[in-house]
Design a protein around this motif. Structure first.
Motif, PDB file in Angstrom:
ATOM      1  N   UNK A 301       0.829  -1.208   0.000  1.00  0.00           N
ATOM      2  CA  UNK A 301       0.000   0.000   0.000  1.00  0.00           C
ATOM      3  C   UNK A 301       0.865   1.261   0.000  1.00  0.00           C
ATOM      4  N   UNK A 302       1.950   1.235   0.787  1.00  0.00           N
ATOM      5  CA  UNK A 302       2.851   2.383   0.798  1.00  0.00           C
ATOM      6  C   UNK A 302       3.518   2.546  -0.560  1.00  0.00           C
ATOM      7  N   UNK A 303       3.937   1.428  -1.160  1.00  0.00           N
ATOM      8  CA  UNK A 303       4.630   1.477  -2.455  1.00  0.00           C
ATOM      9  C   UNK A 303       3.715   1.981  -3.559  1.00  0.00           C
ATOM     10  N   UNK A 304       2.477   1.473  -3.630  1.00  0.00           N
ATOM     11  CA  UNK A 304       1.566   1.884  -4.700  1.00  0.00           C
ATOM     12  C   UNK A 304       1.187   3.350  -4.519  1.00  0.00           C
ATOM     13  N   UNK A 305       1.125   3.815  -3.278  1.00  0.00           N
ATOM     14  CA  UNK A 305       0.840   5.229  -3.018  1.00  0.00           C
ATOM     15  C   UNK A 305       1.965   6.090  -3.600  1.00  0.00           C
ATOM     16  N   UNK A 306       3.201   5.626  -3.431  1.00  0.00           N
ATOM     17  CA  UNK A 306       4.341   6.360  -3.981  1.00  0.00           C
ATOM     18  C   UNK A 306       4.343   6.302  -5.502  1.00  0.00           C
ATOM     19  N   UNK A 307       3.962   5.154  -6.069  1.00  0.00           N
ATOM     20  CA  UNK A 307       3.855   5.043  -7.533  1.00  0.00           C
ATOM     21  C   UNK A 307       2.858   6.064  -8.057  1.00  0.00           C
ATOM     22  N   UNK A 308       1.697   6.156  -7.408  1.00  0.00           N
ATOM     23  CA  UNK A 308       0.655   7.103  -7.839  1.00  0.00           C
ATOM     24  C   UNK A 308       1.160   8.541  -7.761  1.00  0.00           C
ATOM     25  N   UNK A 309       1.934   8.844  -6.724  1.00  0.00           N
ATOM     26  CA  UNK A 309       2.485  10.191  -6.601  1.00  0.00           C
ATOM     27  C   UNK A 309       3.497  10.510  -7.683  1.00  0.00           C
ATOM     28  N   UNK A 310       4.303   9.513  -8.050  1.00  0.00           N
ATOM     29  CA  UNK A 310       5.355   9.718  -9.041  1.00  0.00           C
ATOM     30  C   UNK A 310       4.779   9.915 -10.442  1.00  0.00           C
ATOM     31  N   UNK A 311       3.727   9.158 -10.788  1.00  0.00           N
ATOM     32  CA  UNK A 311       3.194   9.206 -12.165  1.00  0.00           C
ATOM     33  C   UNK A 311       2.109  10.263 -12.338  1.00  0.00           C
ATOM     34  N   UNK A 312       1.836  11.038 -11.275  1.00  0.00           N
ATOM     35  CA  UNK A 312       0.714  11.982 -11.338  1.00  0.00           C
ATOM     36  C   UNK A 312       0.898  13.045 -12.409  1.00  0.00           C
ATOM     37  N   UNK A 313       2.158  13.321 -12.804  1.00  0.00           N
ATOM     38  CA  UNK A 313       2.397  14.383 -13.777  1.00  0.00           C
ATOM     39  C   UNK A 313       2.183  13.931 -15.216  1.00  0.00           C
ATOM     40  N   UNK A 314       1.890  12.653 -15.420  1.00  0.00           N
ATOM     41  CA  UNK A 314       1.639  12.165 -16.782  1.00  0.00           C
ATOM     42  C   UNK A 314       0.236  11.586 -16.855  1.00  0.00           C
ATOM     43  N   UNK A 315      -0.289  11.510 -18.071  1.00  0.00           N
ATOM     44  CA  UNK A 315      -1.575  10.847 -18.288  1.00  0.00           C
ATOM     45  C   UNK A 315      -1.304   9.350 -18.248  1.00  0.00           C
ATOM     46  N   UNK A 316      -1.893   8.648 -17.317  1.00  0.00           N
ATOM     47  CA  UNK A 316      -1.528   7.248 -17.124  1.00  0.00           C
ATOM     48  C   UNK A 316      -2.762   6.395 -16.843  1.00  0.00           C
ATOM     49  N   UNK A 317      -2.578   5.099 -16.997  1.00  0.00           N
ATOM     50  CA  UNK A 317      -3.554   4.122 -16.533  1.00  0.00           C
ATOM     51  C   UNK A 317      -2.772   3.000 -15.878  1.00  0.00           C
ATOM     52  N   UNK A 318      -3.125   2.678 -14.649  1.00  0.00           N
ATOM     53  CA  UNK A 318      -2.425   1.620 -13.906  1.00  0.00           C
ATOM     54  C   UNK A 318      -3.315   0.386 -13.832  1.00  0.00           C
ATOM     55  N   UNK A 319      -2.735  -0.740 -14.205  1.00  0.00           N
ATOM     56  CA  UNK A 319      -3.407  -2.028 -14.093  1.00  0.00           C
ATOM     57  C   UNK A 319      -2.667  -2.875 -13.070  1.00  0.00           C
ATOM     58  N   UNK A 320      -3.371  -3.308 -12.030  1.00  0.00           N
ATOM     59  CA  UNK A 320      -2.761  -4.167 -11.008  1.00  0.00           C
ATOM     60  C   UNK A 320      -3.005  -5.625 -11.380  1.00  0.00           C
ATOM     61  N   UNK A 321      -1.928  -6.398 -11.358  1.00  0.00           N
ATOM     62  CA  UNK A 321      -2.011  -7.842 -11.634  1.00  0.00           C
ATOM     63  C   UNK A 321      -1.618  -8.593 -10.368  1.00  0.00           C
ATOM     64  N   UNK A 322      -2.569  -9.258  -9.721  1.00  0.00           N
ATOM     65  CA  UNK A 322      -2.249 -10.102  -8.569  1.00  0.00           C
ATOM     66  C   UNK A 322      -1.860 -11.474  -9.093  1.00  0.00           C
ATOM     67  N   UNK A 323      -0.701 -11.957  -8.675  1.00  0.00           N
ATOM     68  CA  UNK A 323      -0.195 -13.185  -9.288  1.00  0.00           C
ATOM     69  C   UNK A 323       0.606 -14.023  -8.293  1.00  0.00           C
ATOM     70  N   UNK A 324       0.627 -15.316  -8.551  1.00  0.00           N
ATOM     71  CA  UNK A 324       1.541 -16.235  -7.870  1.00  0.00           C
ATOM     72  C   UNK A 324       2.163 -17.081  -8.979  1.00  0.00           C
TER      73      UNK A 324
END
Length: 440
Positions: A301-324
């Motif tokens: 949760x902390x990491x994805x929050x930082x990802x969202x903050x970093x990419x906020x300056x670009x037009x983006x779409x994030x897809x989360x893939x839960x995997x094993x």
């Protein structure tokens, strides 16, 4: 005679007073533009008087207006940026020289790593002692201080002390806490409360980001009294943290291109039957989360929050893939509230299914969070996108012999089942102690 700058300041102050009467109203864009245009003039004055280190530093910072700020200015760290905040109601009452001094004051706090050091020491000292000690340290190097600024002389008189100048931060906070306890003072100022809003308060990470700011600012002249502090920041230098690497990576990402008949093909301009291309301006980011490993919910949760903050300056779409050993769930994320509880079904770990998915979709960047334990060789080679591996704080190293991208380590954070012993927390750091004051 009143100068043009002073007239601008007075006009903005009058407008700020009107804004305060309507506290629920958003700050108008016209006021924001006019106010930050004035800040640009203050910064130009810094540049002209050969204080260009501060000028270049300020240029890199994000700027915000906060009418609820208790001091003229404040700083924190958000979205991979240092942010400087201004309260126009207070700031616009300062002279030009005091405005410059207030900005330098905030930059000195950053260079001294006070944002993280203050948090560490709050278990041992009061907010009042910490705030005043930090301000003593940074204000000894400034002249033309704003009204009510904390100074060494003021503190010596208030508490009947004989504190020596140019000592470390820890020296002042210890002496002050003793006097505050003896006087049974209940006043609990927290002039730096805005620091609590910072998204990242890890010393290693802040040191690395601050170094980058300093490197870019050294186009200008560095004041002599700052050289010892800046040298301290360079000690134990390691490679870029994953957040800064991702920020740089996003700067190289170009969104997918779309065909258009409104533009000729650049390769074959004479072929009118061929369509040209336009940038679609949207970065497709896939975030793979290895649910089989030892990465905690708190870490992700902390990491994805930082990802969202970093990419906020670009037009983006994030897809989360839960995997094993296979992809268990796919969903889109635009903000932290879109995150779902992790799938309880967990098998072994296999990286290949994620790369199979990424190869079949128009992905620009794949960020893979894992404990690192999986295959030694991918069955499918990644095509046309950048890869960033992030190994969890309790993970070891990536099992792949060829990662096809950069491998970074996630700083370990406290999780629910782990308790932090404050005896293990460092209280040292760097300050501008033993540096002779220069002329600012």
């Amino acid at each position: 005679m009143e100068t043009y700058f002073e007239k601008q300041t007075q006009a903005l102050y009058t407008e700020a007073i009107e804004l305060l009467k309507e506290t629920e109203k958003e700050i108008p864009e016209d006021f924001r533009k006019a106010f930050f245009k004035l800040i640009d003039q203050v910064n130009m004055s810094l540049m002209e008087e050969k204080n260009d280190f501060y000028s270049y530093f300020l240029i890199q910072m994000d700027r915000e207006i906060r009418l609820d700020l208790e001091y003229y200015t404040g700083v924190n760290f958000k979205g991979a940026h240092y942010v400087i905040y201004f309260n126009p109601l207070l700031f616009l009452n300062l002279t030009l020289e005091q405005m410059k001094s207030s900005i330098k004051h905030e930059i000195h706090h950053i260079l001294s790593l006070h944002l993280v050091r203050a948090k560490e020491l709050k278990e041992k000292y009061s907010s009042l002692a910490i705030d005043r000690a930090m301000d003593i340290v940074v204000n000894q190097y400034l002249k033309d201080l704003p009204p009510y600024a904390t100074t060494l002389e003021q503190i010596n008189v208030k508490y009947d002390l004989k504190l020596k100048p140019y000592e470390p931060f820890e020296y002042y906070v210890e002496k002050l806490q003793i006097e505050i306890d003896l006087s049974e003072q209940t006043e609990e100022e927290d002039m730096h409360a805005i620091w609590e809003e910072s998204e990242v308060l890890d010393e290693k990470l802040l040191r690395d980001f601050t170094e980058k700011f300093v490197e870019a600012s050294q186009k200008g002249k560095v004041p002599t009294y700052l050289e010892g502090l800046l040298n301290g920041l360079k000690k134990n230098k390691e490679e870029l943290p994953w957040q800064l690497y991702l920020k740089q990576l996003m700067g190289t990402v170009e969104g997918h291109k779309k065909k258009t008949r409104m533009r000729r093909s650049r390769r074959q301009p004479d072929r009118l039957d061929l369509r040209g291309e336009l940038r679609a301006h949207r970065a497709e980011i896939a975030v793979a989360l290895d649910i089989s490993g030892s990465m905690s919910d708190e870490e992700f949760k902390q990491a994805i929050k930082e990802v969202l903050g970093i990419v906020r300056s670009v037009n983006y779409e994030i897809t989360v893939l839960e995997c094993d050993d296979q992809i268990r769930r796919i969903y889109k994320v635009k903000s932290e509230k879109d995150l779902k509880e992790r799938n309880p079904i967990r098998g072994g770990t296999k990286f290949t299914p994620v790369f199979d998915y990424a190869n079949q979709h128009k992905i620009n960047v794949l960020i893979y969070f894992t404990d690192g334990k999986g295959e030694e060789k991918l069955e499918i080679v990644p095509r046309g996108y950048r890869v960033l591996w992030i190994i969890s704080g309790r993970g070891d190293k990536l099992s792949l012999k060829e990662p096809y991208g950069k491998v970074k380590k996630l700083s370990q954070i406290a999780v629910k089942e782990v308790y932090l012993d404050m005896n293990d927390v460092r209280a040292d750091g760097y300050s501008m102690n033993n540096q002779a004051p220069g002329i600012l």
